[in-house]
Design an enzyme around this catalytic site. Structure first.
Site, PDB file in Angstrom:
ATOM      1  CG  HIS A  13      -9.446  -2.167  -3.282  1.00 55.41           C
ATOM      2  ND1 HIS A  13     -10.290  -1.385  -4.050  1.00 55.41           N
ATOM      3  CD2 HIS A  13      -9.191  -1.457  -2.159  1.00 55.41           C
ATOM      4  CE1 HIS A  13     -10.522  -0.246  -3.407  1.00 55.41           C
ATOM      5  NE2 HIS A  13      -9.876  -0.269  -2.256  1.00 55.41           N
ATOM      6  N   GLY A  47     -17.305   3.910   0.692  1.00 57.12           N
ATOM      7  CA  GLY A  47     -15.973   4.445   0.922  1.00 57.12           C
ATOM      8  C   GLY A  47     -14.925   4.013  -0.087  1.00 57.12           C
ATOM      9  CD  GLN A  48     -14.967   0.315  -5.063  1.00 52.26           C
ATOM     10  OE1 GLN A  48     -16.043   0.687  -5.519  1.00 52.26           O
ATOM     11  NE2 GLN A  48     -14.428  -0.853  -5.343  1.00 52.26           N
ATOM     12  CG  HIS A  63      -8.421  -2.161   2.545  1.00 61.18           C
ATOM     13  ND1 HIS A  63      -7.540  -1.118   2.384  1.00 61.18           N
ATOM     14  CD2 HIS A  63      -9.545  -1.818   1.862  1.00 61.18           C
ATOM     15  CE1 HIS A  63      -8.097  -0.178   1.642  1.00 61.18           C
ATOM     16  NE2 HIS A  63      -9.324  -0.584   1.307  1.00 61.18           N
ATOM     17  CG  HIS A 115      -9.676  -2.590  -9.766  1.00 64.55           C
ATOM     18  ND1 HIS A 115      -8.504  -2.536 -10.487  1.00 64.55           N
ATOM     19  CD2 HIS A 115      -9.990  -3.905  -9.675  1.00 64.55           C
ATOM     20  CE1 HIS A 115      -8.123  -3.752 -10.822  1.00 64.55           C
ATOM     21  NE2 HIS A 115      -9.022  -4.598 -10.327  1.00 64.55           N
ATOM     22  CB  VAL A 162      -9.341   2.774  -6.553  1.00 65.42           C
ATOM     23  CG1 VAL A 162      -8.939   2.253  -7.923  1.00 65.42           C
ATOM     24  CG2 VAL A 162      -8.284   3.744  -6.024  1.00 65.42           C
ATOM     25  CG  ASN A 205      -2.120   0.826   1.116  1.00 67.72           C
ATOM     26  OD1 ASN A 205      -2.127   1.811   0.401  1.00 67.72           O
ATOM     27  ND2 ASN A 205      -3.162   0.461   1.834  1.00 67.72           N
ATOM     28  CD  GLN A 242     -13.121   1.273   2.238  1.00 65.31           C
ATOM     29  OE1 GLN A 242     -12.109   1.167   1.567  1.00 65.31           O
ATOM     30  NE2 GLN A 242     -13.336   2.279   3.068  1.00 65.31           N
TER      31      GLN A 242
END
Length: 172
Positions: free
Chosen positions: A96, A89-90, A98, A94, A92, A27, A83
């Protein structure tokens, strides 16, 4: 390695694990040490857009990478979060996941274990903004840390990605 994209961003140098359908990367601005992302190779915004094979590979990779991150960062637990959409709260578009290694009392100074959720939702967790404004070229001398996290340099992320690539090979 082929060019790898996280949304519109090229992140090839941050990748430390690659499967036919998924990849894991370090990250740019981890919430806690060892905070990594697991992402489907196909750029798609929502979890429900993934095929059954992509969902299976994503979650098996989350499980595999999570074990390794927990071991390498000497964590006792993990936060695993997706998210799913802008209103969640996403930042980007795409899918993913965390993976955030956790230790007992690691966020006591920020209000306790659940503070991680506010961190993910707030400016600290806005990956899209951090990627868009990451430094290009030679990194600047770091400022004194005044209690805020600073984006890492490309060199720092490459070093961690290389180290984690060696670590994940130990678990295969």
């Amino acid at each position: 390695m082929p060019l790898i994209h996280f949304g519109n961003f090229t992140v090839t140098s941050q990748v430390f694990h690659l499967t036919p359908l998924t990849y894991a990367l370090v990250n740019l601005k981890p919430l806690l040490p060892g905070h990594v992302l697991v992402i489907p190779r196909r750029v798609t915004p929502r979890l429900s857009d993934l095929t059954e094979a992509e969902v299976k590979d994503l979650f098996l990779t989350v499980q595999h990478v999570g074990r390794m991150v927990q071991r390498v960062y000497h964590a006792s637990s993990l936060n695993i979060a997706i998210q799913d959409g802008a209103d969640a709260g996403q930042s980007v578009p795409h899918v993913h996941a965390h993976i955030i290694p956790r230790k007992k009392a690691d966020l006591d100074g920020r209000g306790g274990s659940d503070a991680i959720y506010g961190m993910l939702e707030g400016e600290e967790g806005d990956i899209g903004n951090h990627l868009q404004h990451r430094p290009v070229g030679r990194p600047k001398f770091p400022k004194v840390d005044e209690g805020t996290r600073q984006p890492r340099s490309e060199a720092e992320m490459v070093e961690e990605a290389q180290r984690l690539a060696l670590e994940i090979q130990k678990t295969q």
